[in-house]
Design an enzyme around this catalytic site. Structure first.
Site: not given
Length: 367
Positions: A147, A312
């Site tokens: 990611n 995140c």
């Protein structure tokens, strides 16, 4: 505003929103109820499940709240269900936080975790995997596309290595579904995806699996064949099916990625982090001696939205564990930004980004 942070989340497509609204209005019953309204909701739910199973080439589909829950269920649920076979699990040191934290939890429960290093291209070495496999290895969990960098793990090759063993393969495909295909002949045993990375809705995810029976990690009324208790949100399931039906890889991503790589090569203080063979919808770069937050803020002033790393961890002041795993030069580690394309990205966005970056770079350098 030009949005180039699609790996963090995506804008829902109109068709998906329409499906959700229609299902919410007409199929609002509890699919576990015995009356007609409940039966109608159940029929829509099972229709969505069947469509998704066919698209993903997987036998079982469990609807979850998103990628994090699906990863937890895949890893913790499978480990606990098959602990009688062994207590060894293999992963890598560049996985998503929801995978890393699940592995940490299993380690506290007495499981042994092997975390493979990644190479300079951001993926594991197959020989490392072969060397670490043991008779008591019950699970290998590897993301398909990273990611932060777009690096691609060779999932089909990993599956070939595991064929004939009693080791299951779980793949976090949150960043790859809809962008890169998985070989139907060598699908993982468990597959995670999240709708909001695909221009679907937040709060909606899937754990798909074939020859595995993970233990439930959310217990209660026994919905989803006992795998995941709680009233199933039928409108989200229908919207997820719609999302997958209309999602198609965009060949323009490859051209835009190439264009930006060439653009960044003209700067002597910019390093391209993403490897050449990375997924084309993600491009991470770093500026020498500058914090990524400064670039993000400067670009936002020019109406360009990018991020420093994973959403995140972008508010965490520590260097990303992925960047650390790649052994990036210390001069560049704090200056990483991630550019990621989506279905609403267009050529003008790429052109405008280049102009804005030149301006911001000049301001930072005092030129």
């Amino acid at each position: 505003m030009i949005y180039l942070d699609n790996s963090a989340t995506t804008k829902p497509k109109k068709e998906v929103l329409e499906t959700f609204m229609k299902a919410s209005e007409h199929y609002y019953g509890n699919p576990a109820s015995l009356h007609k309204i409940g039966n109608d909701a159940e029929n829509l739910l099972e229709s969505a499940r069947k469509q998704i199973a066919q698209i993903l080439h997987m036998d079982h589909i469990v609807f979850t709240s998103g990628g994090t829950e699906s990863n937890n269920m895949a890893i913790v649920g499978t480990a606990e269900a098959y602990a009688h076979r062994g207590r060894h699990i293999i992963s890598s040191n560049s996985e998503h936080a929801s995978v890393l934290k699940s592995l940490d939890e299993l380690e506290r429960r007495g499981f042994e975790i092997t975390r493979l290093p990644i190479n300079n291209s951001g993926h594991i070495e197959l020989e490392d995997l072969k060397n670490k496999l043991r008779d008591d290895t019950i699970l290998v969990t590897l993301m398909h596309v990273n990611n932060e960098t777009g690096a691609v793990n060779p999932i089909a090759e990993v599956k070939k290595i595991l064929n004939g063993t009693r080791t299951f393969l779980h793949t976090d495909a949150v960043q790859s579904i809809g962008k890169l295909p998985l070989d139907p002949a060598y699908m993982p045993d468990l597959l995670t995806l999240s709708a909001h990375k695909l221009h679907g809705l937040k709060g909606s995810g899937i754990l798909a699996f074939n020859s595995v029976q993970p233990e439930a990690i959310i217990v209660g009324g026994g919905q989803e064949s006992g795998y995941r208790s709680g009233t199933v949100p039928v409108p989200l399931a229908a919207a997820m099916a719609k999302t997958l039906r209309i999602t198609q890889p965009n060949p323009e991503f490859t051209e835009w990625n190439k264009t930006l790589r060439e653009f960044f090569s003209s700067f002597d203080d910019i390093m391209v982090i993403s490897p050449e063979n990375a997924a084309s919808h993600i491009l991470s770069v770093a500026m020498k001696g500058v914090k990524g937050e400064i670039l993000v803020s400067g670009l936002q002033e020019e109406s360009i939205i990018v991020s420093t790393s994973s959403a995140c961890s972008s508010k965490n002041k520590k260097t990303s564990h992925v960047i650390e795993a790649l052994n990036i030069s210390p001069a560049y580690r704090d200056g990483v930004i991630r550019i990621s394309f989506g279905a609403f990205t267009n050529q003008q966005d790429i052109t405008d980004f280049q102009q804005a970056f030149k301006k911001v770079h000049g301001i930072i350098k005092g030129v």
